[in-house]
Design a protein around this motif. Structure first.
Motif, PDB file in Angstrom:
ATOM      1  N   VAL A 187     -34.109  49.200 -13.671  1.00 23.04           N
ATOM      2  CA  VAL A 187     -34.494  49.760 -12.376  1.00 23.04           C
ATOM      3  C   VAL A 187     -33.839  51.131 -12.196  1.00 23.04           C
ATOM      4  N   GLY A 188     -34.541  51.998 -11.464  1.00 25.75           N
ATOM      5  CA  GLY A 188     -33.946  53.271 -11.103  1.00 25.75           C
ATOM      6  C   GLY A 188     -33.062  53.109  -9.872  1.00 25.75           C
ATOM      7  N   TRP A 189     -31.946  53.812  -9.837  1.00 25.65           N
ATOM      8  CA  TRP A 189     -31.026  53.662  -8.716  1.00 25.65           C
ATOM      9  C   TRP A 189     -30.283  54.952  -8.454  1.00 25.65           C
ATOM     10  N   GLU A 190     -29.698  55.031  -7.260  1.00 20.68           N
ATOM     11  CA  GLU A 190     -28.793  56.115  -6.896  1.00 20.68           C
ATOM     12  C   GLU A 190     -27.717  55.551  -5.973  1.00 20.68           C
ATOM     13  N   ILE A 191     -26.562  56.177  -5.991  1.00 13.28           N
ATOM     14  CA  ILE A 191     -25.478  55.829  -5.077  1.00 13.28           C
ATOM     15  C   ILE A 191     -25.178  57.066  -4.241  1.00 13.28           C
ATOM     16  N   LEU A 192     -25.273  56.925  -2.933  1.00 12.69           N
ATOM     17  CA  LEU A 192     -24.985  58.029  -2.025  1.00 12.69           C
ATOM     18  C   LEU A 192     -23.691  57.739  -1.269  1.00 12.69           C
ATOM     19  N   PHE A 193     -22.651  58.504  -1.575  1.00 13.55           N
ATOM     20  CA  PHE A 193     -21.412  58.428  -0.810  1.00 13.55           C
ATOM     21  C   PHE A 193     -21.521  59.339   0.411  1.00 13.55           C
ATOM     22  N   VAL A 194     -21.070  58.843   1.557  1.00 12.52           N
ATOM     23  CA  VAL A 194     -21.017  59.656   2.773  1.00 12.52           C
ATOM     24  C   VAL A 194     -19.554  59.790   3.159  1.00 12.52           C
ATOM     25  N   ASP A 195     -18.990  60.978   2.913  1.00  8.72           N
ATOM     26  CA  ASP A 195     -17.587  61.231   3.235  1.00  8.72           C
ATOM     27  C   ASP A 195     -17.477  61.565   4.714  1.00  8.72           C
ATOM     28  N   ASP A 196     -16.881  60.652   5.468  1.00 13.45           N
ATOM     29  CA  ASP A 196     -16.814  60.776   6.923  1.00 13.45           C
ATOM     30  C   ASP A 196     -15.520  61.459   7.351  1.00 13.45           C
ATOM     31  N   GLY A 197     -15.346  62.701   6.929  1.00 13.55           N
ATOM     32  CA  GLY A 197     -14.190  63.483   7.367  1.00 13.55           C
ATOM     33  C   GLY A 197     -12.878  63.033   6.763  1.00 13.55           C
ATOM     34  N   SER A 198     -12.866  62.738   5.476  1.00 15.77           N
ATOM     35  CA  SER A 198     -11.633  62.297   4.820  1.00 15.77           C
ATOM     36  C   SER A 198     -10.604  63.431   4.779  1.00 15.77           C
ATOM     37  N   SER A 199      -9.328  63.033   4.828  1.00 14.14           N
ATOM     38  CA  SER A 199      -8.237  64.010   4.765  1.00 14.14           C
ATOM     39  C   SER A 199      -7.491  63.940   3.436  1.00 14.14           C
ATOM     40  N   ASP A 200      -7.907  63.046   2.531  1.00 13.12           N
ATOM     41  CA  ASP A 200      -7.256  62.945   1.223  1.00 13.12           C
ATOM     42  C   ASP A 200      -8.199  63.498   0.149  1.00 13.12           C
ATOM     43  N   ALA A 201      -8.092  63.022  -1.065  1.00 14.26           N
ATOM     44  CA  ALA A 201      -8.896  63.543  -2.172  1.00 14.26           C
ATOM     45  C   ALA A 201     -10.185  62.755  -2.387  1.00 14.26           C
ATOM     46  N   THR A 202     -10.698  62.128  -1.348  1.00 12.62           N
ATOM     47  CA  THR A 202     -11.937  61.364  -1.470  1.00 12.62           C
ATOM     48  C   THR A 202     -13.090  62.238  -1.948  1.00 12.62           C
ATOM     49  N   LEU A 203     -13.219  63.422  -1.370  1.00 14.21           N
ATOM     50  CA  LEU A 203     -14.312  64.312  -1.748  1.00 14.21           C
ATOM     51  C   LEU A 203     -14.217  64.710  -3.224  1.00 14.21           C
ATOM     52  N   ALA A 204     -13.015  64.969  -3.693  1.00 13.52           N
ATOM     53  CA  ALA A 204     -12.831  65.306  -5.113  1.00 13.52           C
ATOM     54  C   ALA A 204     -13.216  64.134  -6.008  1.00 13.52           C
ATOM     55  N   ALA A 205     -12.913  62.925  -5.573  1.00 11.93           N
ATOM     56  CA  ALA A 205     -13.286  61.743  -6.348  1.00 11.93           C
ATOM     57  C   ALA A 205     -14.798  61.588  -6.423  1.00 11.93           C
ATOM     58  N   ILE A 206     -15.510  61.933  -5.344  1.00 18.35           N
ATOM     59  CA  ILE A 206     -16.978  61.867  -5.355  1.00 18.35           C
ATOM     60  C   ILE A 206     -17.535  62.926  -6.311  1.00 18.35           C
ATOM     61  N   HIS A 207     -16.966  64.126  -6.261  1.00 18.23           N
ATOM     62  CA  HIS A 207     -17.379  65.180  -7.193  1.00 18.23           C
ATOM     63  C   HIS A 207     -17.190  64.719  -8.645  1.00 18.23           C
ATOM     64  N   ALA A 208     -16.058  64.083  -8.925  1.00 16.21           N
ATOM     65  CA  ALA A 208     -15.788  63.620 -10.284  1.00 16.21           C
ATOM     66  C   ALA A 208     -16.775  62.548 -10.704  1.00 16.21           C
ATOM     67  N   ALA A 209     -17.113  61.642  -9.791  1.00 17.34           N
ATOM     68  CA  ALA A 209     -18.084  60.595 -10.114  1.00 17.34           C
ATOM     69  C   ALA A 209     -19.460  61.203 -10.374  1.00 17.34           C
ATOM     70  N   HIS A 210     -19.838  62.202  -9.606  1.00 12.87           N
ATOM     71  CA  HIS A 210     -21.130  62.861  -9.814  1.00 12.87           C
ATOM     72  C   HIS A 210     -21.164  63.599 -11.151  1.00 12.87           C
ATOM     73  N   ALA A 211     -20.053  64.201 -11.527  1.00  8.82           N
ATOM     74  CA  ALA A 211     -20.002  64.913 -12.811  1.00  8.82           C
ATOM     75  C   ALA A 211     -20.212  63.955 -13.979  1.00  8.82           C
ATOM     76  N   ARG A 212     -19.744  62.715 -13.832  1.00  7.03           N
ATOM     77  CA  ARG A 212     -19.914  61.726 -14.903  1.00  7.03           C
ATOM     78  C   ARG A 212     -21.316  61.126 -14.910  1.00  7.03           C
ATOM     79  N   ASP A 213     -21.923  61.007 -13.713  1.00 10.84           N
ATOM     80  CA  ASP A 213     -23.249  60.391 -13.617  1.00 10.84           C
ATOM     81  C   ASP A 213     -24.011  61.072 -12.483  1.00 10.84           C
ATOM     82  N   PRO A 214     -25.063  61.840 -12.775  1.00 15.81           N
ATOM     83  CA  PRO A 214     -25.792  62.573 -11.724  1.00 15.81           C
ATOM     84  C   PRO A 214     -26.525  61.666 -10.750  1.00 15.81           C
TER      85      PRO A 214
END
Length: 324
Positions: free
Chosen positions: A44-71
């Motif tokens: 099956v085709g799939w996607e995962i959409l993270f919604v960063d709700d104003g994080s103050s830690d490195a959550t956004l960087a972790a999402i960027h890293a996950a996207h770099a590994r899997d578009p």
């Protein structure tokens, strides 16, 4: 975008200060999704959409890293913390799948259940909600208050929400479009899911203990969410206090007639200070409580009248959203 171009499954994952949980979540969930097969046996085709709700830690960087590994892993970052209901709304506005599944990053709701949800969807159900077999992972006060809330909500509202069902559910694309069309700013997603109707069924599962990070919901936030749920789904609290006010007024009128009759028959006696204070404080408390309930609704009218957006996107990671 045509239906054939859409991935079969889109996961919405609202996150706030969850940098430690994202890598473990991605590893477990992608393994589950890659193992799913369509009716013809193809992956099956799939996607995962993270919604960063104003994080103050490195959550956004972790999402960027996950996207770099899997578009297929994409994300949006909100300009500040708008709350989970707004984050879910942002997710619904930016996913592309034929089915949409909100899920928390803590993995207390097991992603292995997604296959069973998909089977029910293929049988014609447009909403497949996960129901916890028990709430043994919750404390006793939380279990009691949860039971009380579900019963109160379903008693007061015409839009019944399934007991012990959270946001973890599968939504058909038609259901998503109905929810997206709702313009209200005071969002209680469980109520919106229920209001939409459609054919619904349940899939039971056991909820696990949280092992990474900590919950962002304290009792104050849960109380606010409960008030939002009741006031957004029903005007019954206003009606109830109208009945209470009428009842108190009727009792006061009857008591007034009794006082008049007693005065005519027995003369005037000295009123007691204690009984007078009890009556004044009781009626004053009832009035303040009724004004508070009225104020909850007036406050929501103010928010709706302003017409501000539910959320503001600061950054997009990958290519989430509709593609023409």
């Amino acid at each position: 975008m045509t239906a054939s171009d859409r991935p079969l499954i889109s996961l919405i994952v609202p996150v706030k200060d969850e940098e430690e949980a994202i890598a473990a979540f991605v590893a477990r969930v992608t393994g589950v999704l890659d193992g799913l097969r369509d009716v013809d046996g193809t992956p099956v085709g799939w996607e995962i959409l993270f919604v960063d709700d104003g994080s103050s830690d490195a959550t956004l960087a972790a999402i960027h890293a996950a996207h770099a590994r899997d578009p297929r892993i994409v994300g949006i970052s909100l300009s500040r913390n708008f709350g989970k209901e707004a984050a879910l709304s942002a997710g619904l506005d930016n996913v592309r799948g034929r089915t949409v599944i909100p899920i928390d990053v803590d993995m207390q709701d097991p992603p292995e259940v997604i296959g069973a949800m998909l089977d029910q969807w293929r049988q014609g159900f447009e909403v497949v909600y996960g129901v916890r077999r028990n709430r043994s992972t919750d404390s006793l006060p939380k279990r009691l208050t949860a039971d009380l809330y579900y019963r109160a909500h379903n008693y007061l509202s015409e839009d019944k929400i399934p007991e012990h069902a959270g946001d973890f559910r599968l939504l058909d694309r038609r259901v998503v479009e109905v929810i997206r069309a709702m313009p209200e700013r005071n969002r209680f997603m469980k109520g919106l899911f229920a209001w939409g109707g459609f054919r619904q069924t349940a899939v039971e599962y056991d909820r696990a203990e949280r092992t990474i990070g900590g919950t962002k919901f304290n009792y104050l936030k849960l109380w606010k969410l409960a008030i939002d749920g009741l006031t957004s789904a029903s005007t019954a609290p206003l009606r109830i206090w109208s009945y209470i006010g009428f009842g108190i007024a009727a009792i006061a009128l009857i008591y007034a007639f009794l006082l008049i009759a007693r005065t005519i028959l027995y003369g005037v006696d000295v009123a007691g200070y204690a009984s007078m204070m009890v009556a004044v404080l009781f009626l004053g408390g009832v009035q303040l409580l009724s004004l508070g309930i009225l104020g909850e609704y007036v406050g929501r009218i103010l928010i709706e009248a302003k017409g501000r957006p539910i959320y503001v996107i600061r950054e997009r990671i990958g290519d989430p959203g509709e593609r023409d």
